[in-house]
Motif scaffolding. Structure first.
Motif, PDB file in Angstrom:
ATOM      1  N   ARG A   1      -3.758   7.654   0.798  1.00 36.97           N
ATOM      2  CA  ARG A   1      -4.295   6.291   0.954  1.00 36.97           C
ATOM      3  C   ARG A   1      -4.767   6.069   2.393  1.00 36.97           C
ATOM      4  O   ARG A   1      -5.775   5.390   2.625  1.00 36.97           O
ATOM      5  CB  ARG A   1      -3.242   5.251   0.582  1.00 36.97           C
TER       6      ARG A   1
ATOM      7  N   LEU B   1      -2.410   4.682  -7.620  1.00 37.66           N
ATOM      8  CA  LEU B   1      -2.266   4.685  -6.164  1.00 37.66           C
ATOM      9  C   LEU B   1      -3.591   4.992  -5.468  1.00 37.66           C
ATOM     10  O   LEU B   1      -3.707   4.899  -4.252  1.00 37.66           O
ATOM     11  CB  LEU B   1      -1.189   5.683  -5.728  1.00 37.66           C
ATOM     12  N   LYS B   2      -4.581   5.377  -6.250  1.00 37.19           N
ATOM     13  CA  LYS B   2      -5.906   5.602  -5.671  1.00 37.19           C
ATOM     14  C   LYS B   2      -6.724   4.307  -5.647  1.00 37.19           C
ATOM     15  O   LYS B   2      -7.915   4.322  -5.358  1.00 37.19           O
ATOM     16  CB  LYS B   2      -6.657   6.675  -6.455  1.00 37.19           C
ATOM     17  N   CYS B   3      -6.090   3.195  -5.951  1.00 39.39           N
ATOM     18  CA  CYS B   3      -6.798   1.909  -5.965  1.00 39.39           C
ATOM     19  C   CYS B   3      -7.233   1.546  -4.534  1.00 39.39           C
ATOM     20  O   CYS B   3      -6.758   2.131  -3.569  1.00 39.39           O
ATOM     21  CB  CYS B   3      -5.891   0.822  -6.528  1.00 39.39           C
TER      22      CYS B   3
ATOM     23  N   ASP C   1      -0.377  -3.549   6.870  1.00 40.16           N
ATOM     24  CA  ASP C   1       0.478  -2.370   6.976  1.00 40.16           C
ATOM     25  C   ASP C   1      -0.385  -1.227   7.493  1.00 40.16           C
ATOM     26  O   ASP C   1      -1.573  -1.421   7.769  1.00 40.16           O
ATOM     27  CB  ASP C   1       1.123  -2.032   5.622  1.00 40.16           C
TER      28      ASP C   1
ATOM     29  N   ASN D   1       0.808  -1.226   0.000  1.00 43.99           N
ATOM     30  CA  ASN D   1       0.000   0.000   0.000  1.00 43.99           C
ATOM     31  C   ASN D   1       0.836   1.268   0.000  1.00 43.99           C
ATOM     32  O   ASN D   1       0.328   2.337   0.309  1.00 43.99           O
ATOM     33  CB  ASN D   1      -0.934   0.007   1.211  1.00 43.99           C
TER      34      ASN D   1
END
Ligand code: SF4
Ligand code: SF4
Lengths: 206, 292
Positions: free
Chosen positions: B174, A189-191, B123, A152
């Motif tokens: 994220r 990266l927005k997954c 994580d 991530n």
């Protein structure tokens, strides 16, 4: 031994943009390749007029070998929007590194099988995680290029671009971020949140 | 109390960090926290910081809570798989812990048990997601929880002065999407870098607490410059600390530097998080000098 399986039709459809150049690697004997499924996919894409070219070869994990094999396809690859690689994770990484500006997609997931592992005398590695992440990491394997195998993004441990675990090693996520920026794919990266599946050896037997 | 309530009231939120000892004794840590950290919003308890084995974060949080403080439970993915992490999150809720800070954690090779197995089953991002899922009454395996669901103020960390700041911002985004409601940063010594970072981080609309370390001496700062990711003490501060060793030793210089950093950054953030590293007694002075 390792086994490659085609990703789901849904996943593949989301990956494949425009004209597609397909690279099949029937590689080493350690790999079990999904021949029938790959042929069916190629046929379906051809019927839609989306195939810019196909090469079925072996040992694409070897960059020298690969560039020789791809020489006469250079124009077709140049013209294609997507290069779809059907191989183990190492093969996809080799192709991605060779075409840093191209949209290179991993069409397969790589699973381990008991027995001898294919040996590649290379810097790139594949740990047969069973859920190939290369499509969201710019073709750099997060499992082997990151000391914590993070899926991530970067941890807080990188210093001067080096990994906290081994200062002689460049942070894998630093490389991934740079590659994604280079190919204009930071959007991946927005997954959704990625969570590893450690039961993948079981999946093979399903 | 959830730290998010203080942010919601528009308070400039102050927290500090304590590290449990290598042993079962908690009385002195609790007494010190009571004396010096009672007036701030919350107290973080580290989870075997730098991969050095110590008394547990959760046990220490419970002790602090019993003493009337408001703990933030730091939880890393270094030592536990998803079963143990979820179980500990539920345990924390059962003991009335209301704040949780989700981290990936340092690699074990950095600590005092380099032979240990690095887990990293989850994580920081997937851990935040897991907490949110538990709050919705379901575990990561998709099984329903029995009885009331836990509820936390969910925090995360970010490194604003990292040389990989863009990768850090991407990770921060994220984390926000996964459920982070507040951030504490790695220690900042360069306000201009922090301000530039906040200009970009502002878009996420999540409160950020400036991370501050009270520098003890020039040697400590040089060590951090060489070894600690995302921390850089500029030369003029090093010179300031080296100039008068007695003053530095007494903590006067360090307190001044920390207060100066806070003052410079305060208009750009929503709080401050002080990592005192044993100098908890100096936290009130820092805050006073910074005008908080
Ligand atoms: S992500 Fe890495 S380990 Fe997993 S299949 Fe792809 S190349 Fe192999
Ligand atoms: S520093 Fe980079 S490569 Fe090393 S563990 Fe962290 S993210 Fe992975």
């Amino acid at each position: 031994m390792l086994i490659t399986r085609l990703k789901s039709a849904e996943t593949l459809e989301s990956l494949l943009k425009g004209q597609i150049f397909i690279i099949n690697c029937h590689g080493c004997r350690e790999v079990s390749f999904p021949t029938a499924e790959a042929e069916a996919l190629e046929k379906a894409l051809a019927e839609q007029g989306r195939v810019a070219g196909v090469i079925t070869t072996d040992y694409i994990c070897n960059p020298e070998n690969l560039s020789v094999r791809l020489e006469k396809h250079a124009d077709a690859i140049e013209a294609a929007d997507t290069v779809l690689v059907l191989s183990c994770g190492v093969g996809v990484q080799t192709v991605s590194a060779m075409f840093p500006g191209k949209r290179v997609c991993a069409g397969c997931d790589t699973y381990p099988l008991p027995g001898f592992q294919g040996v590649t005398p290379l810097e790139v590695d594949c740990r047969q995680c069973g859920e190939c992440y290369l499509n969201i990491t710019g073709g750099i394997c997060p499992i082997t290029a990151c000391s914590k195998s993070l899926v991530n993004g970067q941890c807080g441990g990188a210093k001067d671009g080096r990994c906290e675990v081994d200062h002689n090693m460049e942070c894998g996520w630093e490389r991934i971020y740079r590659r994604l920026a280079q190919v204009g794919r930071l959007d991946v990266l927005k997954c959704p949140v990625q969570i590893r599946n450690y039961a993948t050896d079981k999946n093979v037997g399903e | 109390m959830k730290i998010t309530e203080s942010f919601a009231r528009g308070e400039f939120v102050v927290s500090a960090e304590v590290g449990p000892s290598k042993g079962v004794e908690t009385a002195s840590l609790v007494a010190e926290a009571k004396e010096y950290l009672s007036n701030i919003t919350a107290v973080n308890v580290t989870d075997c910081q730098s991969s050095v084995m110590r008394l547990g974060s959760l046990a220490t949080c419970i002790k602090l809570r019993e003493a009337g403080l408001n703990p933030i439970y730091q939880l890393t993915c270094r030592d536990r798989n998803r079963i143990a992490l979820q179980s500990d999150i539920l345990s924390a809720a059962a003991f009335g812990i209301e704040n949780i800070l989700c981290l990936t954690g340092d690699h074990p090779t950095l600590g005092d048990h380099p032979q240990a197995k690095p887990v990293f089953d989850l994580d920081s991002v997937s851990l935040l997601y897991t907490v949110k899922k538990l709050e919705e009454g379901e575990d990561l395996g998709g099984n329903k929880l029995v009885g009331p669901a836990p509820s936390f103020a969910k925090g995360a960390v970010v490194s604003p002065c990292s040389d990989s700041v863009d990768a850090q911002l991407a990770k921060m985004e994220r984390k926000v999407r996964a459920g982070a409601q507040f951030f504490q940063t790695q220690a900042v010594f360069e306000p201009e870098k922090f301000i530039a970072f906040m200009e970009k981080a502002g878009q996420f609309g999540v409160p950020v607490q400036l991370g501050v370390i009270i520098p003890k001496n020039a040697g400590m700062c040089r060590y951090m410059n060489n070894n600690v990711a995302g921390v850089h003490v500029p030369d003029d501060m090093l010179a300031e600390l080296a100039a008068d060793k007695e003053r530095a030793k007494a903590g006067i210089t360090g307190v001044e530097i920390a207060a100066r950093v806070i003052k410079a950054c305060r208009p750009y953030c929503q709080g401050v998080h002080i990592m005192a590293l044993g100098w908890e007694a100096k936290v009130p002075e820092v805050l006073k000098l910074a005008g908080i």
